[in-house]
Design an enzyme around this catalytic site. Structure first.
Site, PDB file in Angstrom:
ATOM      1  N   ASP A  12       0.864  -1.187   0.000  1.00 55.85           N
ATOM      2  CA  ASP A  12       0.000   0.000   0.000  1.00 55.85           C
ATOM      3  C   ASP A  12       0.892   1.225   0.000  1.00 55.85           C
ATOM      4  OD1 ASP A  12      -2.026  -1.773   0.182  1.00 55.85           O
ATOM      5  OD2 ASP A  12      -2.821  -1.082   2.095  1.00 55.85           O
ATOM      6  N   ASP A 131     -14.308  -5.742  -4.269  1.00 61.82           N
ATOM      7  CA  ASP A 131     -14.405  -5.728  -2.808  1.00 61.82           C
ATOM      8  C   ASP A 131     -15.788  -6.229  -2.436  1.00 61.82           C
ATOM      9  OD1 ASP A 131     -11.902  -4.597  -2.746  1.00 61.82           O
ATOM     10  OD2 ASP A 131     -12.609  -2.552  -2.360  1.00 61.82           O
TER      11      ASP A 131
END
Lengths: 257, 213
Positions: A12, A131
């Protein structure tokens, strides 16, 4: 059968720095994505994924520089996700040296975008990131929905149907994250992973919830995933990629060693 | 200083292959080009490509590169990669049937749907990831172990008419030709520029290859 199941570490990146903490004993600057990517490559990562979580548009250039630097010394497939909304965004990432891009909310808002991207750049570089969150109650048949905005906004879209649609629109691969499991270290949502992997003919990467090496193997064996993605178990130096591969091999999974 | 031209015809990202070639041999002059003169004057030629065959052949015709490729493939060390390998065959099933460059007699086929592995697990298409390459003797495999894994991503594969043109195979689930070779031409279905150490070794071997087998 000799195609190896893949292990993909995910970084990330916020403003050009790796967040969520990364600790390697012999790395001085733990937040440098280039140094970390180099390390994962040496440990035997099959691919590397960068998720750009930079909030402001102006700072998006930083991820381009990260990809450029990594691509000039790490020769394995690189995927970049986060903030990919236009064909121009994709072109910039590919020109910087990315091999694939992850498209998430832009696909939900405009599914045609996936079609256009696949036509323009080829399905092989289009990863649709999904997601999903479980919405069925106990006792009901399992049902998962697509959520956007980091899992906060429901869309009412059935996750399995969505995966099939994205495949039909030209996605070359699905990156599936369980929002229920993400960050919990309790393992992948194996029922979700299996439902999607069995519904589509393209490869599925399982993501969200890895806390130990058995979770990775479970994702392949029970979840029927083609690849497994994890962040924190590698970042914090709990396990190396090579250890993860040896463990998967001990459970009968074919890996690249 | 020797030079290598990477043919740029708009099919996919050529930066990776250029960077990998430069990394494999920092002394080589790497040029990404669609210019016929640059390609003709280079010591070696790399013909990469990803995407669909119809677009590939259309771009080669539009840029007047068909003849150039056929010429340089007669005598220069020449490396086709992925779509750049498939385009060397006679024709492809992709996009309803496309005539290709016909340097290697044979056809490009799509993997059948609903293939399964030995355990009965369905196989995904595209064939994506690291798979083993069974090599036959050739100088470009120097210092690369038999059955090494290379990175693949494709839904179509080459099926050459002549067995002797096949210089390596991979199982998915049945064996298919993953590398072709004849005289000064070598071509691979996998991506050496994304296959870490073994891929860089293959590129290094290519950059010092004189085109004789």
């Amino acid at each position: 059968m000799s195609l190896a199941k893949r292990i993909i570490p995910c970084l990330d990146v916020d403003n050009g720095r790796v967040v969520k903490g990364v600790q390697f004993v012999d790395i001085r600057d733990a937040g440098d994505p280039v140094e970390i990517a180099r390390r994962y490559d040496l440990e035997g990562a099959d691919e590397i994924t960068f998720l750009d979580i930079t909030a402001t548009h102006d700072n998006r250039d930083t991820i381009v520089h990260v990809v450029e630097q990594v691509a000039s010394e790490v020769f394995i497939p690189l995927t970049v996700g986060g903030g990919i909304r236009t064909l121009e965004d994709i072109r910039r990432m590919l020109n910087a040296g990315a091999d694939k891009v992850g498209i998430n909310s832009a696909a939900v808002f405009n599914p045609e975008f996936v079609n256009q991207a696949a036509e323009k750049f080829g399905s092989q570089c289009i990863v649709v990131a999904i997601d999903a969150k479980k919405v069925s109650q106990s006792g009901e048949e399992n049902r998962w929905e697509i959520f956007t905005h980091g899992g906060r906004k429901p869309t009412g879209i059935n996750a399995v149907e969505w995966a099939v649609k994205m495949k039909d629109f030209g996605a070359g691969e699905i990156l599936l994250t369980s929002m229920d499991r993400d960050g919990t270290k309790s393992g992948f949502d194996l029922l979700l992973t299996r439902a999607i992997s069995e519904a589509v003919s393209i490869p599925v990467i399982a993501s969200g919830g890895v806390g130990n090496l058995d979770h990775l193997a479970d994702g392949i064996i029970e979840g029927k995933a083609d690849a497994v993605l994890a962040a924190s178990i590698f970042h914090f130096g709990e396990y190396t990629i090579e250890q993860a591969k040896r463990h998967m091999q001990s459970r009968g999974i074919e890996v690249r060693l | 200083m020797s030079s290598v031209a990477v043919i740029d015809y708009g099919m996919g990202n050529l930066h990776s292959i250029a960077k990998a070639l430069q990394h494999a041999d920092p002394q080589t002059h790497v040029q990404i080009s669609a210019d016929a003169n640059v390609i003709r004057n280079a010591d070696r030629v790399v013909f990469p490509g990803v995407g669909a065959m119809r677009d590939c052949m259309q771009a080669l015709h539009d840029l007047h590169l068909v003849e150039v490729i056929q010429q340089v493939a007669q005598h220069k060390p020449f490396l086709g990669i992925c779509l750049g390998m498939q385009a060397l065959l006679s024709d492809s099933e992709e996009n309803g049937g496309i005539n290709c460059l016909n340097l290697f007699p044979g056809h490009v086929r799509r993997f059948a749907d609903h293939l399964c592995d030995e355990q009965g697990q369905p196989l995904k298409i595209p064939h994506m990831g690291w798979n083993r390459v069974k090599q036959k003797p050739h100088p470009l495999w120097r210092n690369i172990a038999q059955d090494s894994r290379f990175y693949f991503v494709h839904s179509y594969y080459a099926n050459p008419d002549h067995e002797q043109d096949s210089i390596a195979s991979t199982d998915y689930p049945r064996p298919f030709t993953c590398a072709l070779a004849r005289d000064n031409v070598f071509a691979v279905q996998f991506h050496p520029e994304k296959s870490q150490a073994v891929g860089l070794q293959l590129l290094q071997n290519f950059l010092c290859w004189d085109g004789t087998s």
